[in-house]
Design a protein around this motif. Structure first.
Motif, PDB file in Angstrom:
ATOM      1  N   PHE A 188       0.811  -1.218   0.000  1.00  0.00           N
ATOM      2  CA  PHE A 188       0.000   0.000   0.000  1.00  0.00           C
ATOM      3  C   PHE A 188       0.847   1.271   0.000  1.00  0.00           C
ATOM      4  N   GLY A 189       2.167   1.119  -0.043  1.00  0.00           N
ATOM      5  CA  GLY A 189       3.035   2.288  -0.068  1.00  0.00           C
ATOM      6  C   GLY A 189       3.612   2.576  -1.439  1.00  0.00           C
ATOM      7  N   ARG A 190       3.134   1.866  -2.456  1.00  0.00           N
ATOM      8  CA  ARG A 190       3.642   2.076  -3.814  1.00  0.00           C
ATOM      9  C   ARG A 190       3.054   3.347  -4.429  1.00  0.00           C
ATOM     10  N   GLY A 191       3.701   3.820  -5.483  1.00  0.00           N
ATOM     11  CA  GLY A 191       3.180   4.976  -6.200  1.00  0.00           C
ATOM     12  C   GLY A 191       3.361   6.263  -5.417  1.00  0.00           C
ATOM     13  N   THR A 192       2.417   7.171  -5.600  1.00  0.00           N
ATOM     14  CA  THR A 192       2.446   8.471  -4.933  1.00  0.00           C
ATOM     15  C   THR A 192       1.494   8.455  -3.751  1.00  0.00           C
ATOM     16  N   VAL A 193       2.028   8.657  -2.567  1.00  0.00           N
ATOM     17  CA  VAL A 193       1.184   8.702  -1.373  1.00  0.00           C
ATOM     18  C   VAL A 193       0.570  10.096  -1.297  1.00  0.00           C
ATOM     19  N   ALA A 194      -0.728  10.163  -1.570  1.00  0.00           N
ATOM     20  CA  ALA A 194      -1.423  11.453  -1.611  1.00  0.00           C
ATOM     21  C   ALA A 194      -1.761  11.966  -0.223  1.00  0.00           C
ATOM     22  N   HIS A 195      -1.921  11.038   0.712  1.00  0.00           N
ATOM     23  CA  HIS A 195      -2.246  11.441   2.083  1.00  0.00           C
ATOM     24  C   HIS A 195      -1.826  10.337   3.035  1.00  0.00           C
ATOM     25  N   SER A 196      -1.299  10.711   4.193  1.00  0.00           N
ATOM     26  CA  SER A 196      -0.933   9.723   5.200  1.00  0.00           C
ATOM     27  C   SER A 196      -0.950  10.353   6.581  1.00  0.00           C
ATOM     28  N   ASP A 197      -1.694   9.722   7.488  1.00  0.00           N
ATOM     29  CA  ASP A 197      -1.644  10.092   8.897  1.00  0.00           C
ATOM     30  C   ASP A 197      -1.826   8.814   9.709  1.00  0.00           C
ATOM     31  N   ASP A 198      -2.021   8.936  10.996  1.00  0.00           N
ATOM     32  CA  ASP A 198      -2.092   7.747  11.851  1.00  0.00           C
ATOM     33  C   ASP A 198      -3.293   6.863  11.548  1.00  0.00           C
ATOM     34  N   ASN A 199      -4.338   7.441  10.961  1.00  0.00           N
ATOM     35  CA  ASN A 199      -5.582   6.699  10.771  1.00  0.00           C
ATOM     36  C   ASN A 199      -5.919   6.386   9.317  1.00  0.00           C
ATOM     37  N   PHE A 200      -5.317   7.129   8.384  1.00  0.00           N
ATOM     38  CA  PHE A 200      -5.713   6.964   6.981  1.00  0.00           C
ATOM     39  C   PHE A 200      -4.547   7.275   6.055  1.00  0.00           C
ATOM     40  N   GLN A 201      -4.366   6.381   5.076  1.00  0.00           N
ATOM     41  CA  GLN A 201      -3.346   6.591   4.044  1.00  0.00           C
ATOM     42  C   GLN A 201      -3.954   6.280   2.688  1.00  0.00           C
ATOM     43  N   LEU A 202      -3.635   7.111   1.700  1.00  0.00           N
ATOM     44  CA  LEU A 202      -4.126   6.877   0.344  1.00  0.00           C
ATOM     45  C   LEU A 202      -2.983   7.078  -0.639  1.00  0.00           C
ATOM     46  N   ALA A 203      -2.790   6.083  -1.513  1.00  0.00           N
ATOM     47  CA  ALA A 203      -1.739   6.145  -2.524  1.00  0.00           C
ATOM     48  C   ALA A 203      -2.342   5.915  -3.903  1.00  0.00           C
ATOM     49  N   VAL A 204      -1.765   6.572  -4.898  1.00  0.00           N
ATOM     50  CA  VAL A 204      -2.176   6.411  -6.295  1.00  0.00           C
ATOM     51  C   VAL A 204      -1.004   5.792  -7.045  1.00  0.00           C
ATOM     52  N   HIS A 205      -1.279   4.677  -7.721  1.00  0.00           N
ATOM     53  CA  HIS A 205      -0.188   3.919  -8.349  1.00  0.00           C
ATOM     54  C   HIS A 205      -0.569   3.527  -9.773  1.00  0.00           C
ATOM     55  N   SER A 206       0.214   3.988 -10.739  1.00  0.00           N
ATOM     56  CA  SER A 206      -0.085   3.708 -12.147  1.00  0.00           C
ATOM     57  C   SER A 206       0.106   2.238 -12.491  1.00  0.00           C
ATOM     58  N   GLY A 207       0.879   1.513 -11.686  1.00  0.00           N
ATOM     59  CA  GLY A 207       1.112   0.100 -11.954  1.00  0.00           C
ATOM     60  C   GLY A 207      -0.104  -0.774 -11.754  1.00  0.00           C
ATOM     61  N   LEU A 208      -1.194  -0.219 -11.235  1.00  0.00           N
ATOM     62  CA  LEU A 208      -2.413  -1.000 -11.016  1.00  0.00           C
ATOM     63  C   LEU A 208      -3.326  -1.008 -12.234  1.00  0.00           C
ATOM     64  N   ASP A 209      -3.022  -0.210 -13.240  1.00  0.00           N
ATOM     65  CA  ASP A 209      -3.939  -0.047 -14.365  1.00  0.00           C
ATOM     66  C   ASP A 209      -4.217  -1.340 -15.113  1.00  0.00           C
ATOM     67  N   GLY A 210      -3.262  -2.268 -15.135  1.00  0.00           N
ATOM     68  CA  GLY A 210      -3.456  -3.480 -15.924  1.00  0.00           C
ATOM     69  C   GLY A 210      -4.136  -4.610 -15.189  1.00  0.00           C
ATOM     70  N   ASP A 211      -4.437  -4.449 -13.921  1.00  0.00           N
ATOM     71  CA  ASP A 211      -5.013  -5.521 -13.117  1.00  0.00           C
ATOM     72  C   ASP A 211      -6.360  -5.073 -12.567  1.00  0.00           C
ATOM     73  N   GLU A 212      -7.442  -5.557 -13.175  1.00  0.00           N
ATOM     74  CA  GLU A 212      -8.775  -5.078 -12.813  1.00  0.00           C
ATOM     75  C   GLU A 212      -9.105  -5.319 -11.344  1.00  0.00           C
ATOM     76  N   ASP A 213      -8.719  -6.486 -10.816  1.00  0.00           N
ATOM     77  CA  ASP A 213      -9.065  -6.826  -9.440  1.00  0.00           C
ATOM     78  C   ASP A 213      -8.356  -5.943  -8.423  1.00  0.00           C
ATOM     79  N   GLU A 214      -7.239  -5.348  -8.820  1.00  0.00           N
ATOM     80  CA  GLU A 214      -6.438  -4.600  -7.857  1.00  0.00           C
ATOM     81  C   GLU A 214      -6.377  -3.108  -8.155  1.00  0.00           C
TER      82      GLU A 214
END
Length: 240
Positions: free
Chosen positions: A16-42
């Motif tokens: 969950f730390g791959r790509g660009t971490v758009a937000h991260s704190d003690d309770n919530f983290q969000l990352a955007v990763h271009s490597g996920l584009d080819g895998d529908e389930d992920e």
């Protein structure tokens, strides 16, 4: 506090730390990763640990649909509101169970229990007979296959009545498991003994065991702690 193997914690932290971490704190983290584009389930995954932290990773396309903007301060409620606004649904969470360090040590030291043995291709006939009397739903839910990395069977008076198979979780040093018991033989400890036997074997081969089941599957969710595993968190993905 439960202590899990670094193989587990490092895997999920890296996942969950791959790509660009758009937000991260003690309770919530969000990352955007271009490597996920080819895998529908992920293309969108959500991990919620028992400690209460929610981690999200998603593809740039889905980030645009959820209206995540670079540099924007985003909370979990913002993210989930974005999902609703984009009419995007999640599949339904799986529980993730692992052995704590102490529980794994106890598992490794435990002597084999029950009439259980490894199954191989030579057992195709008895495995096929076993499948023929198991329900299609049970087989589909368990995903037990004779050609998996390792397969074990539990016997009652010479009859195969329960089976478990383990297989590598992506390319991680983690082994996932499926287990199924014929209905009339449930409640007799076959599944618990199979889980421990299969996972003891995985540990001996240098892998970390993982038990995964739908949150809504109460019987399977109860089997995991009965077999000595501890809840780590839940994992959800975007619905098909």
């Amino acid at each position: 506090m439960s202590h899990f193997s670094p193989a587990v914690t490092d895997y999920w932290r890296g996942r969950f730390g791959r790509g660009t971490v758009a937000h991260s704190d003690d309770n919530f983290q969000l990352a955007v990763h271009s490597g996920l584009d080819g895998d529908e389930d992920e293309q969108l995954m959500v991990l919620v640990t028992v400690g209460g932290k929610t981690s999200v990773i998603l593809s740039p396309d889905l980030a645009d649909r959820v209206r995540i903007i670079d540099g924007q301060v985003i909370s979990e409620s913002d993210f989930r509101s974005g999902l609703d606004g984009a009419d995007m649904a999640l599949h339904g969470a799986d529980n993730l169970f692992y052995f704590t360090d102490d529980a794994r040590d106890a598992l490794i030291a435990e002597p084999p229990i029950g009439d259980i043995r490894r199954l191989t291709a030579a057992d195709d006939a008895i495995f096929t007979a076993f499948e023929s009397v198991a329900s299609e739903q049970d087989l589909d839910n368990s995903q037990v296959e004779l050609d998996h990395w390792a397969v074990f069977g539990s016997f009652d008076n010479g009859r195969l009545v329960a089976a478990a198979s383990i297989y590598q979780w992506y390319e991680a040093p983690i082994m996932d498991l499926g287990v199924v018991t014929l209905p009339r033989f449930r409640g007799q400890g076959h599944a618990k003994r199979l889980v421990r036997t299969a996972f003891r074997y995985a540990c001996a081969q240098g892998y970390e065991p993982q038990y995964r089941c739908q949150v809504s599957n109460e019987a399977s969710s109860a089997l995991a702690p009965a077999a000595g595993l501890t809840l780590f968190g839940t994992l959800d993905v975007i619905a098909d």
